[in-house]
Write a protein that holds these residues in place. Structure first.
Motif, mmCIF file in Angstrom:
data_model
loop_
_atom_site.group_PDB
_atom_site.id
_atom_site.type_symbol
_atom_site.label_atom_id
_atom_site.label_comp_id
_atom_site.label_asym_id
_atom_site.label_seq_id
_atom_site.Cartn_x
_atom_site.Cartn_y
_atom_site.Cartn_z
ATOM 1 N N CYS A 192 0.675 -1.222 -0.099
ATOM 2 C CA CYS A 192 -0.012 -0.080 -0.060
ATOM 3 C C CYS A 192 0.715 1.214 0.084
ATOM 4 O O CYS A 192 0.360 2.200 -0.474
ATOM 5 N N HIS A 193 2.056 1.069 0.682
ATOM 6 C CA HIS A 193 2.867 2.544 0.702
ATOM 7 C C HIS A 193 3.814 2.617 -0.219
ATOM 8 O O HIS A 193 4.452 3.797 -0.360
ATOM 9 N N GLY A 194 4.095 1.467 -0.713
ATOM 10 C CA GLY A 194 5.571 1.599 -1.685
ATOM 11 C C GLY A 194 6.574 1.394 -0.955
ATOM 12 O O GLY A 194 6.898 0.973 0.183
ATOM 13 N N GLU A 195 7.812 1.719 -1.562
ATOM 14 C CA GLU A 195 8.892 1.364 -0.994
ATOM 15 C C GLU A 195 9.469 2.581 -0.028
ATOM 16 O O GLU A 195 10.445 3.116 -0.322
ATOM 17 N N VAL A 196 8.825 2.462 1.061
ATOM 18 C CA VAL A 196 9.072 3.499 2.036
ATOM 19 C C VAL A 196 10.437 3.244 2.486
ATOM 20 O O VAL A 196 11.297 4.417 2.835
ATOM 21 N N ASN A 197 10.913 2.479 2.673
ATOM 22 C CA ASN A 197 12.352 2.026 3.215
ATOM 23 C C ASN A 197 13.655 2.849 2.340
ATOM 24 O O ASN A 197 14.805 2.614 2.461
ATOM 25 N N LYS A 198 13.072 3.106 0.997
ATOM 26 C CA LYS A 198 13.875 3.785 -0.130
ATOM 27 C C LYS A 198 13.529 5.232 -0.187
ATOM 28 O O LYS A 198 14.221 5.916 -1.209
ATOM 29 N N MET A 199 12.781 5.645 0.756
ATOM 30 C CA MET A 199 12.162 7.072 0.637
ATOM 31 C C MET A 199 13.149 7.989 1.501
ATOM 32 O O MET A 199 12.900 7.812 2.693
ATOM 33 N N PRO A 200 13.718 9.025 1.144
ATOM 34 C CA PRO A 200 14.540 9.765 1.935
ATOM 35 C C PRO A 200 13.586 10.656 2.678
ATOM 36 O O PRO A 200 13.665 10.967 3.759
ATOM 37 N N LEU A 201 12.456 11.290 1.890
ATOM 38 C CA LEU A 201 11.371 11.789 2.307
ATOM 39 C C LEU A 201 10.232 11.066 1.896
ATOM 40 O O LEU A 201 10.056 10.774 0.943
ATOM 41 N N ILE A 202 9.217 11.033 2.928
ATOM 42 C CA ILE A 202 8.100 10.105 2.756
ATOM 43 C C ILE A 202 7.157 10.597 1.755
ATOM 44 O O ILE A 202 6.682 12.024 1.665
ATOM 45 N N LYS A 203 6.445 9.827 0.817
ATOM 46 C CA LYS A 203 5.429 10.236 -0.407
ATOM 47 C C LYS A 203 4.527 9.262 -0.421
ATOM 48 O O LYS A 203 4.789 7.896 0.010
ATOM 49 N N ARG A 204 3.442 9.379 -0.712
ATOM 50 C CA ARG A 204 2.399 8.507 -1.029
ATOM 51 C C ARG A 204 2.822 7.396 -2.289
ATOM 52 O O ARG A 204 3.284 7.985 -3.367
ATOM 53 N N GLY A 205 2.659 6.154 -1.740
ATOM 54 C CA GLY A 205 2.932 5.338 -2.943
ATOM 55 C C GLY A 205 1.516 4.784 -3.877
ATOM 56 O O GLY A 205 1.673 4.064 -4.464
ATOM 57 N N SER A 206 0.353 5.342 -3.130
ATOM 58 C CA SER A 206 -0.947 4.868 -3.881
ATOM 59 C C SER A 206 -1.711 6.056 -4.007
ATOM 60 O O SER A 206 -1.538 7.018 -3.369
ATOM 61 N N SER A 207 -2.740 5.908 -4.888
ATOM 62 C CA SER A 207 -3.744 6.902 -4.965
ATOM 63 C C SER A 207 -4.825 7.347 -3.918
ATOM 64 O O SER A 207 -5.104 8.278 -3.627
ATOM 65 N N LEU A 208 -5.046 6.158 -3.284
ATOM 66 C CA LEU A 208 -5.925 6.341 -1.866
ATOM 67 C C LEU A 208 -7.447 6.474 -2.521
ATOM 68 O O LEU A 208 -8.165 6.736 -1.867
ATOM 69 N N GLN A 209 -7.728 6.252 -3.402
ATOM 70 C CA GLN A 209 -8.939 6.533 -4.266
ATOM 71 C C GLN A 209 -9.740 5.180 -3.901
ATOM 72 O O GLN A 209 -9.134 4.106 -3.838
ATOM 73 N N MET A 210 -11.149 5.309 -3.739
ATOM 74 C CA MET A 210 -12.060 4.178 -3.798
ATOM 75 C C MET A 210 -11.849 3.108 -4.799
ATOM 76 O O MET A 210 -11.769 1.637 -4.416
ATOM 77 N N SER A 211 -11.293 3.265 -5.885
ATOM 78 C CA SER A 211 -11.162 2.451 -6.981
ATOM 79 C C SER A 211 -9.824 1.504 -6.376
ATOM 80 O O SER A 211 -9.844 0.241 -6.777
ATOM 81 N N TRP A 212 -8.780 1.979 -6.016
ATOM 82 C CA TRP A 212 -7.830 1.470 -5.377
ATOM 83 C C TRP A 212 -7.863 0.185 -4.433
ATOM 84 O O TRP A 212 -7.586 -0.784 -4.443
ATOM 85 N N CYS A 213 -8.950 0.877 -3.312
ATOM 86 C CA CYS A 213 -9.116 -0.080 -2.546
ATOM 87 C C CYS A 213 -9.958 -1.146 -3.014
ATOM 88 O O CYS A 213 -9.671 -2.578 -2.667
ATOM 89 N N LEU A 214 -10.893 -1.138 -3.662
ATOM 90 C CA LEU A 214 -11.693 -1.999 -4.548
ATOM 91 C C LEU A 214 -11.128 -3.016 -5.352
ATOM 92 O O LEU A 214 -11.197 -4.384 -5.168
ATOM 93 N N ASP A 215 -10.120 -2.631 -6.075
ATOM 94 C CA ASP A 215 -9.272 -3.276 -6.872
ATOM 95 C C ASP A 215 -8.540 -4.337 -5.996
ATOM 96 O O ASP A 215 -8.579 -5.653 -6.601
ATOM 97 N N CYS A 216 -8.259 -4.348 -4.809
ATOM 98 C CA CYS A 216 -7.576 -5.264 -3.696
ATOM 99 C C CYS A 216 -8.753 -6.021 -3.654
ATOM 100 O O CYS A 216 -8.638 -7.175 -3.186
ATOM 101 N N HIS A 217 -9.697 -5.264 -2.915
ATOM 102 C CA HIS A 217 -11.005 -6.276 -2.154
ATOM 103 C C HIS A 217 -11.448 -7.243 -3.145
ATOM 104 O O HIS A 217 -11.973 -8.211 -2.742
ATOM 105 N N ARG A 218 -11.541 -6.861 -4.526
ATOM 106 C CA ARG A 218 -11.863 -7.908 -5.384
ATOM 107 C C ARG A 218 -11.163 -9.066 -5.577
ATOM 108 O O ARG A 218 -11.444 -9.890 -5.906
ATOM 109 N N ASN A 219 -9.859 -8.748 -5.531
ATOM 110 C CA ASN A 219 -8.688 -9.865 -5.996
ATOM 111 C C ASN A 219 -7.485 -9.802 -4.659
ATOM 112 O O ASN A 219 -6.360 -9.567 -5.044
ATOM 113 N N PRO A 220 -8.108 -10.262 -3.461
ATOM 114 C CA PRO A 220 -7.012 -10.264 -2.361
ATOM 115 C C PRO A 220 -5.942 -11.161 -2.937
ATOM 116 O O PRO A 220 -4.631 -10.949 -2.382
#
Lengths: 219, 225
Positions: A143-171
């Motif tokens: 969900c967060h992307g390669e946080v361990n390679k981020m000197p400063l944190i940024k978002r690794g995903s859109s956080l949109q509803m479709s993003w949640c659903l894409d995974c909830h449909r195909n866990p």
């Protein structure tokens, strides 16, 4: 007097109807693309922070586990942002005179909160819970992307509803064994096509019906 | 008076106007709502709330507050001390494989960055300049009651801070039990190990001797019994 409408006007009329429709269509398309663009979702954007805290240094280079700082992530909805004391566990001795860390020391001295700017923030009408995702085997990196390679944190995903659903449909495409959730380097074995399905079965993950019903996330 | 207008059937034209107005107003209202629903007047974890002088939305309960079911009656469990105030030398819970495994996992997360995975005191943070703690398996610490380790985690010790915030009580005991296991394993005699490991050691020993560069007794333990 010359004709006002020549035969060619017919073509112009037809063209303008088609063009008008095309224009309207592409406008809608553009708007939709805009809504999904990283410009709107702030994906990959670096936020200003009071201290240039580097996940790269602290996790990948020094091997500190995510749970050392985000210690409520296994048990509650919020992953937790470490209080100043946790930074001071180490920084009362390490780099204790660095000007970069002055805001941390000031917060500790004066007992005032350190104000980080939120990078991830769902609208208040969405219910999200870290503990269930961690328990059932969704890795931080998924969900967060390669946080361990981020000197400063940024978002690794859109956080949109479709993003949640894409995974909830195909866990099955996204889960890993629960003990690998904090392992940022884990790779899924490629030789077993049923690997994901077995994990879903082992973790007892709920069916699509439950995971996509509106009241699961909007309660 | 809208209700009245809506009911009157006399002038068909004017009947729609208030309805339209209502619809437009309604639409305007939903636009207005949007931001409110995104950022509702409830307090989320860590949210700023300027109602309080320090701006913290999440409040710290007044000192002495006890949540229901959390009365700390059992001093052995909560403080690692018996009724007389002496450190306890037994775990306040049953010792089993699961507890040790939990202890190992938690030790790796919260302690190994300084104390090292074996407890030798050579963790990464120490290598970056933090004070080096004594090895957790040294003689002095072997003789300490198990409550001592719980006490250090709960209240801190010298330069080491308290880990009470990060590590809940049950886990602190699991770690204490695991430190005992580390002490045993780091001081185990060769003869006490399972025979495959003994064979491996002897094989390595002969290999190293035949190469001629004397054995590096990293397993000091192996000879000291």
């Amino acid at each position: 007097m010359a004709q006002i409408f020549r035969p060619s006007t017919n073509t112009i009329a037809k063209m303008s109807i088609i063009l008008g429709l095309a224009l309207a269509g592409s406008l809608v398309g553009l708007l939709m693309a805009f809504e999904r663009s990283t410009y709107r979702t702030n994906e990959g954007v670096v936020y200003a922070q009071p201290v240039p805290f580097s996940h790269d240094h602290h996790t990948a280079a020094m091997g500190i586990d995510c749970r050392y700082c985000h210690y409520s992530v296994e048990t509650s909805a919020s992953a937790g942002i470490p209080p100043t004391d946790v930074c001071m566990n180490c920084h009362k001795e390490i780099w204790k005179d660095s000007p970069m860390l002055e805001p941390v020391r000031a917060s500790y001295r004066d007992n005032t909160p350190l104000e980080w700017n939120r990078v991830h923030d769902l609208p208040d009408f969405v219910y999200f819970d870290h503990s269930i995702h961690v328990a059932k085997g969704v890795g931080c990196v998924t969900c967060h992307g390669e946080v361990n390679k981020m000197p400063l944190i940024k978002r690794g995903s859109s956080l949109q509803m479709s993003w949640c659903l894409d995974c909830h449909r195909n866990p099955e495409k996204n889960v890993r064994p629960p003990e690998e959730v904090f392992n940022m380097e884990w790779e899924r074995p490629k030789d077993d096509p049923d690997y994901g399905a077995k994990l879903v079965e082992a973790a007892g993950i709920e069916g699509e019906q439950r995971l996509t019903s509106c009241s699961t996330c909007h309660r | 008076m809208i209700g009245k207008t809506l009911c009157s059937r006399s002038r068909p034209g004017s009947e729609r106007l208030p309805l339209m107005l209502l619809a437009v107003l309604g639409a305007l209202l939903t636009v207005g709502c949007r931001q409110d629903m995104h950022d509702q007047p409830k307090i989320e974890p860590y949210e700023v709330n300027n109602f309080f002088a320090d701006g913290m939305g999440s409040r710290i309960p007044p000192a002495g507050t006890i949540a229901r079911g959390w009365l700390r009656e059992d001093s052995a469990l909560w403080e690692g001390k018996d009724a007389a105030g002496e450190l306890v030398d037994t775990l306040p819970m049953a010792l089993d494989q699961a507890l040790l495994e939990r202890g190992q996992q938690r030790f790796e997360i919260y302690c190994s960055v300084c104390h090292g995975s074996t407890g030798d005191g050579q963790g990464m943070i120490v290598r970056r300049g933090f004070k080096q703690p004594s090895p957790l398996y040294e003689q002095r610490l072997q003789e300490m009651p198990v409550g001592y380790f719980f006490d250090v985690m709960t209240n801190g010790f010298g330069l080491m801070s308290s880990y009470a915030k990060q590590v809940p009580v049950q886990d602190r005991w699991a770690i204490a039990a695991y430190i005992r296991a580390l002490q045993l394993s780091q001081n185990a005699a060769l003869a006490e190990l399972p025979s495959p490991i003994q064979d491996e050691f002897h094989a390595a020993l002969t290999a190293a001797e035949s190469e001629g560069d004397g054995v590096h007794h990293d397993d000091a333990a192996a000879e000291h019994h």
